[in-house]
Design an enzyme around this catalytic site. Structure first.
Site, PDB file in Angstrom:
ATOM      1  N   GLU A  67      44.119  55.390   0.625  1.00  0.00           N
ATOM      2  CA  GLU A  67      45.404  55.591   1.292  1.00  0.00           C
ATOM      3  C   GLU A  67      45.324  55.211   2.772  1.00  0.00           C
ATOM      4  O   GLU A  67      46.271  54.650   3.334  1.00  0.00           O
ATOM      5  CB  GLU A  67      45.868  57.037   1.111  1.00  0.00           C
ATOM      6  CG  GLU A  67      46.315  57.329  -0.322  1.00  0.00           C
ATOM      7  CD  GLU A  67      46.796  58.752  -0.517  1.00  0.00           C
ATOM      8  OE1 GLU A  67      47.931  58.930  -0.975  1.00  0.00           O
ATOM      9  OE2 GLU A  67      46.024  59.679  -0.213  1.00  0.00           O
ATOM     10  N   GLU A 114      42.745  60.847  -7.997  1.00  0.00           N
ATOM     11  CA  GLU A 114      43.219  62.231  -7.852  1.00  0.00           C
ATOM     12  C   GLU A 114      43.603  62.881  -9.172  1.00  0.00           C
ATOM     13  O   GLU A 114      43.469  64.106  -9.340  1.00  0.00           O
ATOM     14  CB  GLU A 114      44.418  62.272  -6.894  1.00  0.00           C
ATOM     15  CG  GLU A 114      44.055  62.132  -5.425  1.00  0.00           C
ATOM     16  CD  GLU A 114      44.020  60.686  -4.962  1.00  0.00           C
ATOM     17  OE1 GLU A 114      44.026  60.434  -3.753  1.00  0.00           O
ATOM     18  OE2 GLU A 114      43.980  59.778  -5.838  1.00  0.00           O
TER      19      GLU A 114
END
Length: 683
Positions: free
Chosen positions: A103, A123
């Site tokens: 990210e 995740e």
């Protein structure tokens, strides 16, 4: 300092240095924001190259902060600062850019990587979704389908594949920083692309029907898993809703999942697996290098162990009692590898190399130079003792001697072994080249070096090792025995095999206990019961004993707990079995069974047995029990393991339910360890 700034002409180099994996700790987050502010204020800086020291790029969140109240600055603030910086940033990726690390890279205007780097958003494996814009930015680089695949599956991709789909802008074979500087110096002289968040979704939009197809292809069969479906919805919103709305939805989803039971369970498993190969009791203990290993026995288990060793790059000497048996073992290995080639799992060259690394012998002298030998012969105490008597005579005194027994006492097997400190139990699970669990069973005489080397070997084999004490069945099979006995008690009290199996599937198991027995063969448990009886132990399997006497051994005989058509695996309710159950249970009171009652009557005695295993010191930690159940017996990972699930439910409630069933003779009374945990709330 976690963040250092250097200069190369007009390009500033920001380096993250937070060993061991450059995790996004609060200090790193603060340092990155400060770097943006410092460099934006410097008129001599034209662009910024983000690099990382050590063996990897930013590999994700700081696991030391998991489960703790989040501290500012939060990751979305860091990413917004980089993305909105006046000077364009480029991420130079080596090792892994995962989760929050990717990210951060997505916030940069450019991304370059070494060819062996990997990028991903895993995740979902922790019961979460990306929470700092990963779901929103990814489709703007790689398109809706690829973004959905990466987010929902959580599997990383290599840098060349990332280049193909547009996730990175350039890939280098070596000298990442210098190549990145040269590349960046050229591209900043040209018109800059818009920040990722300001771009349109790459590729064509998906219709409702196409999104349904994507969901069907990507989402797991078990619909109780929360994160995958929510991850897909986040990507869909990112492709169809305004950016601000999509970001808000992603963040809200992330925060709601972060405190969920599934996320807690998956975090528990993550930490347990992370520490499995390095338990505290072997810290600092030297290990031996295993380069050549012997395997005695070329049957299904022995061949599987040999392949597990070869997959890890360890050469193998396979020993069998005669040439014919040896050839069968070698053929078994070759056939399995060739099957993997046909399925596209490995290349023909890889298969050839692994097969070539197995040498066959029919005399124990062929094992004289091995560093380790693993016995995988018939589960008979005297047979195994005879094997180790021979091994003691021919193997080097520093060679580790290991038995693969699943039930027998390793200390009894080791009786008479020369230098018994090198002896240990290594209980692989079948098929050994696939199953992740390895129970490591030291005797009282096993040295710490032998124990530590066994854990190091497990890491090399990419297994999940768990130390187990000596008892019948160690950890996993001891608990399995309770499950099987409880399943029969429920049958005698009025349930049917299909009811029991359906209840356990509803609980999250891949199959019920009776289906599993039919698949593996009822004769396996029968042999174990026979051995237990010979040791003077009581066993409870009245129906299974009758079925074995009738020759109903499961699918291989077209009948076990269920009937099967020849060559078919579809289970059919059996009138024969129903009649056996009726006769055996004639004097047992019957009751109407709900799904939850069946689950509790099977699972909670397993919890109690696991508590006894801890009470007796057979398992060192409750997390070890959880790893055994997940990796050896298919316990649902999203529940976190047998004991974690009990904690999540509330051990006090577990105790009360056990007492309820114990009052009618269906379960044992809760043990002292379980009663103590009910007071503290944790194992």
């Amino acid at each position: 300092m976690n963040i250092a700034i250097e200069r190369s002409g007009a390009i500033a180099i920001v380096q993250v240095d937070n060993p061991p994996v450059n995790a996004l700790s609060r200090e790193v987050r603060s340092g990155l924001i400060a770097a943006v502010q410092t460099l934006d204020a410097d008129p001599s800086v034209q662009a910024v190259l983000l690099t990382c020291a050590g063996r990897t790029f930013i590999a994700g969140a700081d696991v030391n902060e998991f489960g703790k109240p989040p501290q500012a600055p939060h990751l979305p603030e860091v990413i917004a600062a980089i993305e909105q910086a006046a000077k364009p940033w480029a991420a130079a990726i080596h090792g892994s850019a995962l989760g929050g690390g990717l990210e951060v890279a997505l916030a940069c205007r450019f991304r370059v990587a070494l060819a062996n780097a990997q990028l991903g958003v895993p995740e979902v494996n922790l019961g979460l979704v990306p929470g700092a814009g990963g779901c929103v930015r990814l489709p703007r680089l790689v398109g809706a389908r690829k973004a959905a695949e990466m987010v929902v599956k959580g599997s990383p991709i290599k840098a060349p594949a990332a280049l193909d789909v547009g996730l990175v802008d350039a890939v280098f074979e070596n000298d990442l920083q210098q190549n990145a500087l040269t590349w960046l110096s050229a591209v900043v002289e040209q018109p800059l692309p818009a920040p990722v968040l300001q771009r349109s979704v790459a590729g064509a939009a998906l219709s409702s029907e196409e999104w349904e197809q994507v969901a069907k292809a990507l989402l797991p069969r078990d619909k109780r898993l929360q994160a995958p479906a929510m991850a897909l919805e986040c990507v869909k919103r990112a492709c169809e809703a305004p950016v601000a709305e999509a970001q808000a939805f992603e963040r809200e989803t992330f925060l709601s999942l972060r405190g969920s039971a599934q996320a807690r369970a998956l975090r528990h498993v993550f930490f347990a697996e992370r520490g499995a190969t390095r338990p505290p009791e072997i810290k600092g203990v030297d290990t031996k290098e295993i380069q050549l290993a012997g395997v005695v026995g070329g049957g299904t288990m022995g061949a599987g162990i040999a392949m597990a060793l070869r997959d890890a790059g360890i050469n193998v000497v396979l020993m069998e009692r005669d040439a014919e048996s040896l050839q069968r073992g070698l053929d078994r290995i070759s056939t399995t590898y060739q099957s993997s080639v046909k399925r596209g799992r490995i290349s023909a060259e890889t298969a050839e190399a692994r097969i070539a690394g197995v040498r066959g012998v029919t005399d124990y002298t062929g094992l004289a130079e091995v560093d380790l030998v693993i016995e995988a012969v018939f589960e008979d105490l005297q047979v195994k003792r005879d094997v180790f008597a021979q091994l003691s005579a021919v193997c080097r005194l520093d060679a580790i001697l290991a038995t693969n027994t699943s039930y027998l006492d390793p200390a009894a097997i080791a009786h008479g072994v020369v230098a018994p400190e090198r002896f240990i139990g290594l209980h692989f699970f079948s098929p050994a080249q696939i199953m992740k669990l390895l129970e490591i069973v030291p005797t009282a005489q096993t040295s710490m070096q032998t124990l530590a080397t066994s854990f190091a070997l497990a890491a090399k084999l990419r297994k999940i090792p768990v130390r187990a004490g000596i008892c019948d069945g160690f950890i996993g099979n001891r608990i399995l025995r309770v499950l099987r006995a409880q399943a029969e008690r429920v049958l005698l009290a009025g349930a049917t095999p299909s009811q029991v199996d359906a209840a356990m599937r509803a609980y999250g198991m891949p199959m019920g206990p009776f289906e599993a027995q039919d698949l593996g063969g009822l004769d396996i448990a029968a042999f174990q019961r026979k051995a237990a009886k010979e040791r003077g132990e009581e066993v409870f399997a009245p129906v299974a004993e009758q079925l074995c006497e009738m020759g109903r051994l499961g699918q291989k005989t077209n009948g076990g707990w269920y009937d099967y058509e020849p060559g078919e695996r579809k289970a059919i309710e059996s009138a024969v079995v129903a009649d056996v159950i009726a006769k055996v249970s004639a004097d047992v009171a019957k009751q109407a069974w709900t799904e939850q009652d069946i689950i509790d009557c099977l699972v909670l005695p397993m919890v109690n047995e696991a508590a006894l295993i801890l009470q007796e010191g057979i398992a060192q930690r409750s997390a070890d029990v959880d790893l055994v159940e997940i990796h050896g017996y298919g316990f649902p990972r999203w529940r976190g393991g047998l004991l974690q699930d009990a904690v999540e439910r509330g051990v006090g409630e577990v105790v009360e339910r056990l007492r309820h069933f114990a009052a009618v003779g269906m379960t044992p009374e809760p043990c002292q360890k379980l009663l103590a945990v009910a007071e503290t709330g944790t194992f």
